[in-house]
Scaffold this active site. Structure first.
Site, PDB file in Angstrom:
ATOM      1  N   LEU A  56      -3.043   8.104  -3.774  1.00  0.00           N
ATOM      2  CA  LEU A  56      -1.795   8.824  -3.572  1.00  0.00           C
ATOM      3  C   LEU A  56      -1.632   9.231  -2.116  1.00  0.00           C
ATOM      4  O   LEU A  56      -2.479   9.949  -1.564  1.00  0.00           O
ATOM      5  CB  LEU A  56      -1.755  10.059  -4.473  1.00  0.00           C
ATOM      6  N   ASP A  57      -0.553   8.755  -1.483  1.00  0.00           N
ATOM      7  CA  ASP A  57      -0.227   9.076  -0.086  1.00  0.00           C
ATOM      8  C   ASP A  57      -1.371   8.729   0.862  1.00  0.00           C
ATOM      9  O   ASP A  57      -1.538   9.346   1.912  1.00  0.00           O
ATOM     10  CB  ASP A  57       0.137  10.563   0.069  1.00  0.00           C
ATOM     11  N   GLY A  58      -2.171   7.722   0.491  1.00  0.00           N
ATOM     12  CA  GLY A  58      -3.342   7.375   1.285  1.00  0.00           C
ATOM     13  C   GLY A  58      -3.321   5.979   1.861  1.00  0.00           C
ATOM     14  O   GLY A  58      -4.341   5.527   2.396  1.00  0.00           O
TER      15      GLY A  58
END
Length: 299
Positions: free
Chosen positions: A242-244
């Site tokens: 996630l968001d990485g």
């Protein structure tokens, strides 16, 4: 079928059609640039732009983006790819070769926030986004009246926790096989790993935070609670983390203790629009090479 962009100023349509782009990454070693240049010279190509970067000349990775003109490019493209394979194997290259005149087809996913969507539509209508917006897909009906005057199909596919799998099946159905890239323009849903795998390094998200700070939901509230003095936005490729995913572009603006959460959101919307538009433009112009969880951006 190839989708051909309009001619660049000062170039005939034929000249624009004869331009190609090559992206290369490989272990750094002597002779890479010479080998590629010699290959293109022997093919009758003229290099018009070349950008390169090495992570470490001793054992690092080397990256290069080349634009070149080659007469009768479309007819010769497949043969060019086949012949370049010999050079690529010699240097253990990961590479791509494409016509610059080919317009990538985009599907924009959006929820209820319109600012990132509008920025992309304005750039597209002005001719500053060299791509085709094939459709807009949303889990809400709110944006239909905004999108349809642009002549772009709008697909409303509601998503709930119970219907998420079926909704993704319908999304993939409307996207079909002819979309190159998906843009999450403040699409407030987590995309499944199977969806991401299908479009590896071809899903671009805008996160309303200067990552890696404040991942996940309500980043402006997180930032306000932390008392930050700078807020930002991050455009990145979507991965299972996630968001990485690999970061493409970021920007920031100073704020103060006087700004509440709504102030941060208002300021942030401006940053988000700019950051996402830049990232999408660089992607469609083949200016990005992904290596591990980073990007090299030749802008």
């Amino acid at each position: 079928m190839n989708r051909v962009a309009g001619s660049a100023p000062g170039h005939s349509g034929q000249a624009a059609a004869n331009r190609a782009r090559m992206l290369i990454s490989c272990p750094d070693q002597p002779g890479i640039v010479a080998a590629v240049s010699q290959f293109l010279f022997e093919c009758g190509a003229n290099i018009v732009q070349s950008d390169q970067y090495t992570m470490d000349p001793e054992g690092g990775m080397f990256f290069i983006r080349i634009e070149f003109d080659l007469p009768e490019l479309e007819e010769r493209l497949e043969g060019l790819k086949r012949d370049f394979g010999v050079v690529a194997d010699r240097f253990r290259m990961a590479w791509s070769l494409s016509q610059a005149s080919y317009k990538k087809r985009l599907a924009i996913f959006v929820s209820k926030e319109d600012h990132c969507l509008l920025e992309l539509l304005w750039h597209w209508r002005a001719g500053d986004l060299n791509a085709d917006i094939a459709m807009v897909v949303s889990n809400h009906p709110d944006m239909r009246e905004l999108v349809e005057p642009f002549g772009i199909p709008y697909h409303y596919i509601p998503v709930t926790a119970e219907t998420k799998q079926e909704a993704e099946r319908r999304q993939l159905e409307v996207v079909g096989e002819d979309v190159d890239t998906i843009i999450l323009a403040r699409y407030m849903q987590i995309v499944s790993p199977s969806f991401i795998e299908r479009y590896a390094n071809r899903i671009i998200n805008i996160h309303h935070s200067f990552l890696p700070a404040f991942v996940g939901g309500k980043p402006y509230a997180q930032a306000h609670n932390r008392g930050v003095k700078i807020i930002g936005a991050t455009a990145h490729y979507v991965t299972d983390e996630l968001d990485g995913g690999p970061i493409i572009e970021q920007d920031v603006q100073r704020v103060s203790h006087r700004d509440n959460v709504e102030d941060l959101k208002r300021i942030g919307r401006h940053i988000e629009r700019i950051v996402l538009a830049r990232a999408v433009a660089w992607h469609v112009e083949d200016r990005i090479i992904v290596h591990n969880n980073k990007t090299v951006v030749f802008n």
